[in-house]
Scaffold this active site. Structure first.
Site, PDB file in Angstrom:
ATOM      1  N   ASP A 297       9.739  54.058  21.046  1.00 34.22           N
ATOM      2  CA  ASP A 297       8.391  53.792  20.526  1.00 34.22           C
ATOM      3  C   ASP A 297       7.364  54.802  21.027  1.00 34.22           C
ATOM      4  OD1 ASP A 297       9.484  51.409  19.412  1.00 34.22           O
ATOM      5  OD2 ASP A 297       9.268  50.465  21.379  1.00 34.22           O
TER       6      ASP A 297
ATOM      7  N   LYS B 183       7.702  59.130  17.737  1.00 34.49           N
ATOM      8  CA  LYS B 183       8.508  60.234  17.204  1.00 34.49           C
ATOM      9  C   LYS B 183       8.267  60.430  15.711  1.00 34.49           C
ATOM     10  CE  LYS B 183      12.058  58.092  18.885  1.00 34.49           C
ATOM     11  NZ  LYS B 183      11.447  57.151  19.825  1.00 34.49           N
TER      12      LYS B 183
ATOM     13  N   GLY C 102      12.314  52.109  14.298  1.00 34.71           N
ATOM     14  CA  GLY C 102      11.213  51.917  13.362  1.00 34.71           C
ATOM     15  C   GLY C 102      10.243  53.064  13.579  1.00 34.71           C
ATOM     16  N   HIS C 103      10.388  54.103  12.773  1.00 33.47           N
ATOM     17  CA  HIS C 103       9.539  55.289  12.952  1.00 33.47           C
ATOM     18  C   HIS C 103       8.309  55.178  12.046  1.00 33.47           C
ATOM     19  CE1 HIS C 103      13.041  57.811  14.748  1.00 33.47           C
ATOM     20  NE2 HIS C 103      12.682  56.783  15.480  1.00 33.47           N
TER      21      HIS C 103
HETATM   22  P1  IMP Z   1      19.776  47.330  20.117  1.00 33.32           P
HETATM   23  O1  IMP Z   1      19.975  48.796  20.061  1.00 33.32           O
HETATM   24  O2  IMP Z   1      19.088  46.794  18.912  1.00 33.32           O
HETATM   25  O3  IMP Z   1      21.008  46.566  20.458  1.00 33.32           O
HETATM   26  O4  IMP Z   1      18.764  47.020  21.346  1.00 33.32           O
HETATM   27  C1  IMP Z   1      19.085  47.350  22.688  1.00 33.32           C
HETATM   28  C2  IMP Z   1      17.822  47.564  23.492  1.00 33.32           C
HETATM   29  O5  IMP Z   1      17.161  48.734  23.024  1.00 33.32           O
HETATM   30  C3  IMP Z   1      16.802  46.436  23.378  1.00 33.32           C
HETATM   31  O6  IMP Z   1      16.089  46.335  24.601  1.00 33.32           O
HETATM   32  C4  IMP Z   1      15.866  46.924  22.293  1.00 33.32           C
HETATM   33  O7  IMP Z   1      14.579  46.361  22.405  1.00 33.32           O
HETATM   34  C5  IMP Z   1      15.850  48.407  22.578  1.00 33.32           C
HETATM   35  N1  IMP Z   1      15.615  49.198  21.370  1.00 33.32           N
HETATM   36  C6  IMP Z   1      16.465  49.439  20.364  1.00 33.32           C
HETATM   37  N2  IMP Z   1      15.909  50.221  19.438  1.00 33.32           N
HETATM   38  C7  IMP Z   1      14.672  50.478  19.858  1.00 33.32           C
HETATM   39  C8  IMP Z   1      13.599  51.272  19.345  1.00 33.32           C
HETATM   40  O8  IMP Z   1      13.706  51.919  18.292  1.00 33.32           O
HETATM   41  N3  IMP Z   1      12.462  51.295  20.084  1.00 33.32           N
HETATM   42  C9  IMP Z   1      12.353  50.644  21.279  1.00 33.32           C
HETATM   43  N4  IMP Z   1      13.333  49.910  21.810  1.00 33.32           N
HETATM   44  C10 IMP Z   1      14.482  49.831  21.110  1.00 33.32           C
END
Ligand code: IMP
Length: 423
Positions: free
Chosen positions: A13, A16, A40-41
């Site tokens: 976050d 990017k 989520g860009h």
């Molecule tokens: P997962 O990749 O969805 O399994 O999430 C694993 C961890 O990475 C969790 O703490 C999510 O909140 C974090 N996470 C995954 N994708 C993002 C992102 O795009 N931005 C911030 N945190 C992320």
């Protein structure tokens, strides 16, 4: 021509999407190399705000070709919705978006497995976005996954069935209460597979190799952040891919000696969404104010992000692991109005002062040691040149540059493309 990389240096976050969007006019090709719809860009331009999930952030630029690399995991259902969401922009998606045959598919049962695993973990849950990321990468490394190229095979449906049946048995094994209607989920999945087939599948490593040879400029766009890297992040509270520079090599087939600039993006403070250690986290009204002013709510899950001071120990680590050559500081505007700002410069680790990121950064092991800075009042959001920035902010920037020994080339002062100060 070498390939430039753009990466988040914190827990994701960092902004990017905005920077890729600002930089895209310089590049012929934008390529995503890892992650999937957990990303989520957010892009803002001409009063429009748009969030991209799997599609690279170059999609809004007329000339750039957008590649989804082999290291990405694709959920066809989410992907189709993402494409439908772009319809209002009248983009020529079919000619601008190409997908690696080696990218893995997220099945509906991967999402269910994610939910079952998190539920079973209880308080120890990762805080996953529940998009099926972990289970899909598990199948990839376990050599059971289904790839985009498999859609073209005659026995695609049988392969799907075998894997989905296995997943169902695994979901039952977790013995948790997950409600679902698989027949409905599968109907949606196979419909979106038909839509996916309308796009161009490529051998992306060969495509990128030829593009490089032909002198095309390429930007590799990272997702999540370095501290969420499966190897170098705050394991197990991480995502399941390599979010660091090495991930661009494996996720696109780019040779390490072909990497050019490495743009490292960081926020002027720190945020984290989901569980896991966060040494500089603020639990007071300052942290609450940062979340409010910075609108720190997840673009994928809507969850409020945890906020804290800038952590230079962690940032230095990320700069080192990625070989960052240029820094970009985001959301400087959010820090306006605080009397004092703090930056963690070292940690007290089990009684000793250390300046590197140790194996264990949980609260009981680590206490940050801070340097304080005088804040500023001025609203930065209308500023367009570096000279206009308050002297206190310039001192803050100078200190970060001195500590990291890398120049900060961009200071972002708002979400819009135009609110970007080049230094
Ligand atoms: P997962 O990749 O969805 O399994 O999430 C694993 C961890 O990475 C969790 O703490 C999510 O909140 C974090 N996470 C995954 N994708 C993002 C992102 O795009 N931005 C911030 N945190 C992320």
């Amino acid at each position: 021509m070498t390939v430039d990389l753009l990466l988040g240096l914190q827990w994701g976050d960092e902004g990017k999407g905005k920077i890729v969007d600002v930089l895209t006019s310089k590049y012929d090709i934008i390529a995503r190399f890892q992650g999937g719809p957990n990303a989520g860009h957010t892009l803002e331009f001409d009063g429009i705000k748009h969030v991209l999930r799997t599609i690279p952030s170059g999609i809004f630029h007329e000339k750039s070709i957008n590649v989804i690399g082999n290291g990405v995991v694709i959920d066809p259902v989410v992907f189709q919705k993402e494409i439908e969401g772009l319809a209002k922009f009248n983009l020529d998606i079919t000619s601008k978006l190409i997908i690696s045959r080696k990218a893995h598919l997220i099945l509906p049962t991967h999402r269910l497995l994610d939910a079952a695993s998190e539920t079973a973990k209880g308080k120890a849950k990762i805080g996953s976005t529940l998009k099926g990321i972990g289970p899909t990468y598990m199948d990839k490394t376990g050599r059971n996954g289904i790839r985009v190229g498999d859609i073209e095979l005659a026995d695609f449906k049988e392969r799907y069935r075998a894997l989905a049946d296995k997943h169902e048995a695994m979901i039952n094994f977790y013995n948790v209460n997950i409600q679902y209607n698989l027949a409905e989920l599968e109907k949606e999945f196979f419909e979106s597979i038909e839509d996916l087939k309308k796009l161009t599948f490529i051998d992306s490593e060969e495509y990128l190799y030829q593009a490089q040879k032909a002198g095309k400029s390429i930007l590799a766009e990272g997702a999540q952040g370095s501290l969420l890297d499966i190897d170098f992040g705050t394991y197990p509270f991480v995502t399941s891919s390599n979010t660091t520079a090495a991930g661009a090599c494996t996720g696109l087939g780019i040779a390490p000696n072909q990497i050019g600039e490495v743009y490292g993006i960081f926020k002027a403070y720190t945020t984290r969404v989901g569980s896991g250690p966060f040494p500089t986290e603020l639990f007071d009204e300052v942290g609450t104010a940062m979340a409010k002013i910075g609108n720190e709510f997840g673009s994928v899950t809507g969850r409020q992000r945890r906020c804290g001071w800038l952590d230079l120990v962690a940032l230095k680590y990320a700069v080192q692991v990625n070989g960052v050559t240029q820094l970009m500081m985001m959301k400087g505007d959010v820090l306006s109005g605080f009397d004092t700002l703090k930056v963690a410069t070292s940690y007290n680790y089990k009684g000793n002062e250390i300046s590197h990121l140790p194996y264990n950064i949980e609260e009981e092991n680590v206490t940050p040691i801070y340097k304080s800075f005088k804040g500023w009042e001025a609203d930065l959001t209308g500023m367009t040149t570096y000279d206009q920035l308050p002297v206190e902010l310039k001192e803050y920037i100078q200190f970060i540059e001195d500590e990291l020994q890398i120049p900060i080339k961009i200071v972002s002062v708002g979400p819009d493309r135009k609110q970007t100060i080049m230094k």
